[in-house]
Scaffold this active site. Sequence first.
Site, PDB file in Angstrom:
ATOM      1  N   GLU A   9       7.666   4.003  14.479  1.00  0.00           N
ATOM      2  CA  GLU A   9       7.112   5.318  14.799  1.00  0.00           C
ATOM      3  C   GLU A   9       5.746   5.254  15.466  1.00  0.00           C
ATOM      4  O   GLU A   9       5.260   6.258  15.995  1.00  0.00           O
ATOM      5  CB  GLU A   9       7.034   6.163  13.526  1.00  0.00           C
ATOM      6  N   GLU A  27      17.219 -11.637   0.753  1.00  0.00           N
ATOM      7  CA  GLU A  27      15.852 -11.605   0.239  1.00  0.00           C
ATOM      8  C   GLU A  27      15.496 -12.818  -0.608  1.00  0.00           C
ATOM      9  O   GLU A  27      14.345 -12.996  -0.993  1.00  0.00           O
ATOM     10  CB  GLU A  27      15.626 -10.341  -0.581  1.00  0.00           C
TER      11      GLU A  27
END
Length: 270
Positions: free
Chosen positions: A80, A111
């Site tokens: 953004e 992960e």
Amino acid sequence: MNKPITEQSSHYDNLENKSTGELLRDINKEDQSVPLAVEKIIPNIEKLLEVVVEKMKKGGRLFYIGAGTSGRLGVLDASEVPPTFGVSGDWVIGLIAGGDTALRNAVENAEDNTEQAWLDLQQFHISEKDVLVGIAASGTTPYVIGGIKKAREQGIATGCITCNTNSPLGNAAEFPVECVVGPEFVTGSTRMKAGTAQKLILNMISTGAMIRMGRVKGNKMVDMQLSNKKLVNRGVKMIMEELGVSEERAGKLLQEYGSVRKVIVVYGKS
């Protein structure tokens, strides 16, 4: 061994027996504690932000690494920044364990690899000019801890955002931000309060950095990308307010210069 705060039992029980209204009110009650928890650690956020700004002023970049919800929030924040502040896509870079596939789907064991984050970062030639922020609600995610440790060994400034105190990640990072929001409404569901806290902190870091880097004038996003009608209209209104001209005139100027900032620089009083 004590459970991490993010894994402790919810203050609420028998959730399946609650009415819709009860569920919503109780979730909202818990959510209200999050900004207060963030407020308590603003000095730590400030230390990290100052480092980010210092590095950016010298041409450095900001990297986020995370897994699951934490990784998605980092990628979201990074994605953004260019449209909001009109900067190139390499100022703030978000990486998630498992790659872009993991943005929509869980990637098994992604992960748990302590080496992969550093390999992912190498594709962007990360260096001591940059800042790396690891995001993990638990503070125990191997992907994130491994990346932070390796980066710190290489002389790269490191920070983290976690929701547990004295975590392996917090201890590994040079500028830790530990925001304790307490047990989740649904036990262990860190997409809730912990995720909200992380989003608030990421907002503060990226927005604060862009303001400090001169990408806002007054309180306006004068460098935003004019990628749709809504943003064009917003840009027109900015020019009208700044220059005191008609909507028609503002629209023509914006079309001519393609940027709110350029119009204001050319025609503004300051």
